[in-house]
Enzyme design. Structure first.
Site, mmCIF file in Angstrom:
data_model
loop_
_atom_site.group_PDB
_atom_site.id
_atom_site.type_symbol
_atom_site.label_atom_id
_atom_site.label_comp_id
_atom_site.label_asym_id
_atom_site.label_seq_id
_atom_site.Cartn_x
_atom_site.Cartn_y
_atom_site.Cartn_z
ATOM 1 N N LYS A 18 0.832 -1.212 0.000
ATOM 2 C CA LYS A 18 0.000 0.000 0.000
ATOM 3 C C LYS A 18 0.867 1.262 0.000
ATOM 4 O O LYS A 18 0.649 2.181 -0.772
ATOM 5 C CB LYS A 18 -0.888 0.076 1.271
ATOM 6 C CG LYS A 18 -1.711 -1.125 1.559
ATOM 7 C CD LYS A 18 -2.541 -0.935 2.833
ATOM 8 C CE LYS A 18 -1.734 -0.975 4.124
ATOM 9 N NZ LYS A 18 -1.254 -2.307 4.506
ATOM 10 N N ARG A 92 -8.436 1.394 9.763
ATOM 11 C CA ARG A 92 -8.051 0.001 9.980
ATOM 12 C C ARG A 92 -9.067 -0.711 10.862
ATOM 13 O O ARG A 92 -8.886 -1.894 11.174
ATOM 14 C CB ARG A 92 -6.692 -0.049 10.675
ATOM 15 C CG ARG A 92 -5.513 -0.298 9.749
ATOM 16 C CD ARG A 92 -4.253 -0.256 10.593
ATOM 17 N NE ARG A 92 -3.134 -0.924 10.028
ATOM 18 C CZ ARG A 92 -2.121 -0.301 9.405
ATOM 19 N NH1 ARG A 92 -2.167 0.988 9.208
ATOM 20 N NH2 ARG A 92 -1.090 -0.989 8.982
ATOM 21 N N ARG A 131 11.809 -7.537 4.431
ATOM 22 C CA ARG A 131 11.797 -6.098 4.148
ATOM 23 C C ARG A 131 12.943 -5.399 4.895
ATOM 24 O O ARG A 131 13.188 -5.673 6.058
ATOM 25 C CB ARG A 131 10.452 -5.511 4.612
ATOM 26 C CG ARG A 131 10.386 -3.991 4.489
ATOM 27 C CD ARG A 131 8.983 -3.494 4.432
ATOM 28 N NE ARG A 131 8.277 -3.552 5.711
ATOM 29 C CZ ARG A 131 7.022 -3.102 5.869
ATOM 30 N NH1 ARG A 131 6.366 -2.602 4.849
ATOM 31 N NH2 ARG A 131 6.447 -3.179 7.050
ATOM 32 N N ARG A 159 12.259 -3.043 10.400
ATOM 33 C CA ARG A 159 11.336 -2.372 11.328
ATOM 34 C C ARG A 159 11.104 -3.237 12.558
ATOM 35 O O ARG A 159 11.010 -4.460 12.446
ATOM 36 C CB ARG A 159 9.997 -2.106 10.631
ATOM 37 C CG ARG A 159 9.928 -0.733 10.001
ATOM 38 C CD ARG A 159 8.746 -0.558 9.107
ATOM 39 N NE ARG A 159 7.457 -0.926 9.671
ATOM 40 C CZ ARG A 159 6.292 -0.638 9.083
ATOM 41 N NH1 ARG A 159 6.275 0.038 7.948
ATOM 42 N NH2 ARG A 159 5.157 -1.009 9.618
ATOM 43 N N ARG A 170 0.301 -8.989 13.900
ATOM 44 C CA ARG A 170 -0.300 -8.023 12.964
ATOM 45 C C ARG A 170 -1.283 -8.721 12.032
ATOM 46 O O ARG A 170 -2.328 -8.159 11.701
ATOM 47 C CB ARG A 170 0.800 -7.305 12.157
ATOM 48 C CG ARG A 170 1.548 -6.286 12.994
ATOM 49 C CD ARG A 170 2.874 -5.925 12.369
ATOM 50 N NE ARG A 170 2.747 -5.034 11.223
ATOM 51 C CZ ARG A 170 3.731 -4.822 10.345
ATOM 52 N NH1 ARG A 170 4.875 -5.442 10.477
ATOM 53 N NH2 ARG A 170 3.547 -3.990 9.351
HETATM 54 P P1 AMP Z 1 1.923 0.846 8.692
HETATM 55 O O1 AMP Z 1 3.132 1.677 8.451
HETATM 56 O O2 AMP Z 1 0.721 1.320 7.954
HETATM 57 O O3 AMP Z 1 2.201 -0.626 8.487
HETATM 58 O O4 AMP Z 1 1.571 1.015 10.250
HETATM 59 C C1 AMP Z 1 2.478 0.599 11.242
HETATM 60 C C2 AMP Z 1 1.765 0.418 12.559
HETATM 61 O O5 AMP Z 1 1.193 1.675 12.982
HETATM 62 C C3 AMP Z 1 0.578 -0.544 12.533
HETATM 63 O O6 AMP Z 1 0.982 -1.896 12.672
HETATM 64 C C4 AMP Z 1 -0.225 -0.040 13.736
HETATM 65 O O7 AMP Z 1 0.364 -0.459 14.947
HETATM 66 C C5 AMP Z 1 -0.057 1.470 13.643
HETATM 67 N N1 AMP Z 1 -1.138 2.074 12.828
HETATM 68 C C6 AMP Z 1 -1.024 2.653 11.615
HETATM 69 N N2 AMP Z 1 -2.225 3.070 11.168
HETATM 70 C C7 AMP Z 1 -3.118 2.726 12.118
HETATM 71 C C8 AMP Z 1 -4.531 2.848 12.229
HETATM 72 N N3 AMP Z 1 -5.283 3.384 11.264
HETATM 73 N N4 AMP Z 1 -5.114 2.385 13.370
HETATM 74 C C9 AMP Z 1 -4.389 1.843 14.360
HETATM 75 N N5 AMP Z 1 -3.054 1.666 14.305
HETATM 76 C C10 AMP Z 1 -2.413 2.109 13.195
#
Ligand code: AMP
Length: 214
Positions: A18, A92, A131, A159, A170
């Protein structure tokens, strides 16, 4: 249609691409790329009280509480005057989706498309465990498919939420909290599911086709 006419949501399992797709569309077509994950990582680095709270959830592979991400997402949408954005990783949860709809509706707006990135669990695990991210530029690499240049090896980091236990958590959370968005957006006529397993350019072409972008 142009980027300014769109209000988009990108959702799907972690590692579905994404963010990479959103970044490219932003640079090519001028979308604002709103990634709640990136905003959260920024406030964590800044060590703000909100960042300290968020860190615990992210490192364990859990979602940050809805009330926190809601503020971050709504502020970012407001900064873009409610148009021309890609929400990458927000909403989410069903609660976040409801809040988003209400927030847009308050300006007589609605989403134009919600793109669901479809990927198998095996592919998610393979992508996330391999990654690597460039510490300075933030560019994403994959040890087999897009190996980092050897001279940049010292800058590559994994990460903290890409560790095996966090990946499993996750995925579990994805099925429990995020996957219900498929039905939510289908019901509202906004859903477009895209096979995210192909090469970057193939996935990008599909997205452009859906969005009627050149
Ligand atoms: P991402 O970079 O989109 O993979 O987000 C990394 C982490 O940030 C996720 O695994 C969640 O812990 C947190 N996070 C990001 N966006 C959200 C969201 N909309 N709601 C809750 N947690 C979020």
């Amino acid at each position: 249609m142009s980027a300014r006419d769109h209000r988009l949501v990108f959702f799907g399992p972690p590692g579905a691409g994404k963010g990479t797709q959103a970044r490219r569309l932003a640079s090519e077509f001028g979308f604002a790329h709103i990634s709640t994950g990136a905003i959260l990582r920024k406030i964590i680095r800044a060590d703000t009280p909100l960042g300290q709270e968020a860190r615990r959830y992210i490192n364990d592979g859990n979602l940050v509480p809805d009330r926190i991400v809601r503020i971050l997402a709504e502020d970012a949408i407001l900064d873009e005057d409610f148009s021309g954005f890609i929400l990458d990783g927000y909403p989410r949860t069903l609660q976040q989706a409801e809040w988003l709809q209400e927030f847009l509706q308050s300006q007589n707006m609605s989403l134009t498309v919600a793109i669901n990135f479809v990927l198998t669990d095996e592919e998610v695990i393979s992508r996330l465990s391999q990654r690597r991210i460039h510490r300075l530029t933030g560019e994403n690499f994959h040890l087999s498919n897009k190996p980092p240049p050897p001279e940049e090896a010292e800058f590559m980091i994994s990460r903290s939420d890409d560790q095996p236990e966090a990946i499993q958590q996750r995925l579990k959370i994805y099925y429990r909290d995020t996957h219900p968005l498929v039905e939510y957006y289908h019901f509202r006529g906004l859903l477009c599911s895209i096979d995210a397993s192909g090469a970057f350019s193939e996935v990008q072409s599909k997205i452009c086709e859906v969005l009627q972008l050149p």
